[in-house]
Design an enzyme around this catalytic site. Structure first.
Site, mmCIF file in Angstrom:
data_model
loop_
_atom_site.group_PDB
_atom_site.id
_atom_site.type_symbol
_atom_site.label_atom_id
_atom_site.label_comp_id
_atom_site.label_asym_id
_atom_site.label_seq_id
_atom_site.Cartn_x
_atom_site.Cartn_y
_atom_site.Cartn_z
ATOM 1 N N ASP A 121 2.217 -3.987 2.589
ATOM 2 C CA ASP A 121 0.830 -4.454 2.507
ATOM 3 C C ASP A 121 0.158 -4.129 3.839
ATOM 4 O O ASP A 121 0.327 -4.838 4.831
ATOM 5 C CB ASP A 121 0.785 -5.959 2.226
ATOM 6 N N PHE A 149 0.543 -13.542 4.336
ATOM 7 C CA PHE A 149 -0.801 -13.666 3.758
ATOM 8 C C PHE A 149 -1.100 -12.374 3.002
ATOM 9 O O PHE A 149 -1.202 -11.309 3.591
ATOM 10 C CB PHE A 149 -1.892 -13.925 4.805
ATOM 11 N N LYS A 202 -9.738 -3.391 2.914
ATOM 12 C CA LYS A 202 -10.556 -3.604 4.117
ATOM 13 C C LYS A 202 -11.163 -2.314 4.681
ATOM 14 O O LYS A 202 -12.153 -1.819 4.169
ATOM 15 C CB LYS A 202 -9.729 -4.325 5.180
HETATM 16 N N1 PLP Z 1 -3.238 -8.579 2.415
HETATM 17 C C1 PLP Z 1 -3.369 -8.805 3.733
HETATM 18 C C2 PLP Z 1 -2.270 -8.422 4.655
HETATM 19 C C3 PLP Z 1 -4.533 -9.401 4.224
HETATM 20 O O1 PLP Z 1 -4.650 -9.638 5.543
HETATM 21 C C4 PLP Z 1 -5.565 -9.738 3.325
HETATM 22 C C5 PLP Z 1 -6.807 -10.384 3.811
HETATM 23 O O2 PLP Z 1 -6.929 -10.849 4.919
HETATM 24 C C6 PLP Z 1 -5.372 -9.481 1.959
HETATM 25 C C7 PLP Z 1 -4.210 -8.885 1.541
HETATM 26 C C8 PLP Z 1 -6.420 -9.852 0.953
HETATM 27 O O3 PLP Z 1 -7.518 -9.019 1.019
HETATM 28 P P1 PLP Z 1 -8.905 -9.482 0.362
HETATM 29 O O4 PLP Z 1 -9.424 -10.609 1.178
HETATM 30 O O5 PLP Z 1 -9.766 -8.245 0.406
HETATM 31 O O6 PLP Z 1 -8.591 -9.896 -1.041
#
Ligand code: PLP
Length: 375
Positions: A182, A95, A223
């Site tokens: 990520d 994700f 976040k």
């Molecule tokens: N990358 C990871 C690992 C995430 O858990 C999330 C969101 O849950 C995102 C990217 C995307 O972030 P955003 O919702 O701020 O676009």
């Protein structure tokens, strides 16, 4: 914690004050002009995480998109891959957000269905499978990068084997492939260290000198970079990678705006000042050990897994069931908010400022609620 965004606790006074003061002074300038906050923030955040450069964005998905663009540009301009041939390896059940390109390499039908046509250029392999990674990396000369979550959060908090990240990084390095971490969800003290790639290091910043640290070529944060107070995300990399992006080639009206810069510095200060990594580490261990005692005798919960305060409890039912959802509704009624990631998985990701008494309170609510569902 709003999906691991509010690590520093809701409405942390230091973060709120930084936001209000900056909002009263200067909220936004064109990125074509200098302001007195962005440069200070860039110095602060690059020193904090140990990289030459930062590219500031707003949401996690934007930061992932940015990392993918940097990786592709690097592939053509530095690695010498032929135009439009670059491939980036990703993991099953990833994700990384919700943009058109990112959902192109998701295997969650909910996220993908009827949003096509999809973006090309991605190879999907099993998570936590070094053979699959080696095979994919060596199968083509067009591999530019490997994008990975150090712990798969949305998939249900899957913690990979102990040496997975270090060995994956070594494979990338040996094959001139960028290792892109990520840490939008796992970063900023959530897993009991500043970043999940810090491994077992408990210091709050500059972990690169610790033996367990796996240095990403590209690091993606979001976040809790703002303590959840404001949308702030970032991509960090060293010069030989980041410098492929020249002024005007990528950006965002709001990326790195003065309020975002002030908020992020305050949020990162809080991580240090309140030893949030240590707290997450200690309380996470307690959470898992207390729940494990119950699970040993439970007919409804089968396991607890996680790292720091990113944990999941697996329910004795199918992925398609609504049992986890029903348990979450009962948890709510009993005074605790949590959300399923699947029909049989509940994720627990509280703010990292909680204390032991609060954590044990949560554990007793969770056990009491799970008991209501025992057959
Ligand atoms: N990358 C990871 C690992 C995430 O858990 C999330 C969101 O849950 C995102 C990217 C995307 O972030 P955003 O919702 O701020 O676009």
């Amino acid at each position: 914690s709003a999906y691991s965004a509010v690590n520093q606790g809701h409405c942390h006074p230091k973060i709120v004050n930084a936001m209000m003061e900056q909002a009263k002074t200067l909220a936004l300038t064109s990125r074509a002009f200098y302001n007195d906050k962005l440069g200070v923030y860039e110095k602060y955040v690059t020193e904090y995480f140990g990289f030459d450069k930062v590219l500031p964005m707003n949401t996690g998905a934007e930061a992932v998109e940015t990392a993918l663009k940097i990786c592709r540009k690097w592939a053509y301009e530095k690695k010498g891959i032929a135009e439009n041939q670059a491939q980036i390896i990703v993991c099953e059940n990833n994700f990384h957000g919700r943009t058109t390109t990112i959902i192109s390499f998701s295997n969650d039908e909910n996220a993908r269905k009827n949003f096509g046509p999809y973006t090309d250029g991605f190879i999907k392999i099993a998570y936590d499978d070094l053979d699959a990674l080696e095979h994919a990396i060596t199968s083509s000369k067009n591999i530019a990068g490997f994008l990975v979550e150090p712990i798969q959060g949305e998939a249900g908090v899957y913690v990979p084997s102990e040496d997975y990240l270090a060995k994956a990084k070594a494979l990338c390095e040996a094959n001139n492939v960028l290792f892109i971490a990520d840490e939008v969800q796992t970063g900023i003290a959530r897993t009991g260290s500043l970043l999940a790639v810090c491994g077992n290091c408990t210091c709050e910043a500059k972990c690169e000198k610790q033996p367990s640290y796996v240095q990403p070529d590209v690091l993606i944060l979001g976040k809790a970079l703002s303590g959840g107070a404001y949308p702030v995300s970032a991509v960090l990399a060293n010069n030989e990678i980041m410098n492929v992006i020249k002024p005007g080639q990528h950006g965002s009206t709001f990326g790195g705006n003065p309020v975002a810069a002030a908020v992020a510095m305050a949020a990162l200060d809080v991580v240090n000042e309140e030893s949030l990594s240590q707290n997450a580490r200690v309380l996470g261990k307690l959470f898992r050990s207390e729940l494990q005692k119950y699970i040993d005798t439970s007919s409804i919960a089968t396991l607890v897994r996680g790292k720091g305060l990113l944990n999941a409890v697996v329910i004795n039912d199918t992925e398609e069931s609504d049992t986890a959802w029903n348990i979450c509704m009962a948890l709510r009624d009993n005074g605790l908010l949590a959300k399923p990631t699947h029909g049989n998985i509940i994720r627990f990701a509280p703010p990292l400022v909680m204390n032991e008494e609060q954590l044990l309170d949560c554990v007793s609510i969770i056990i009491k609620t799970l008991k209501q569902f025992e057959k």
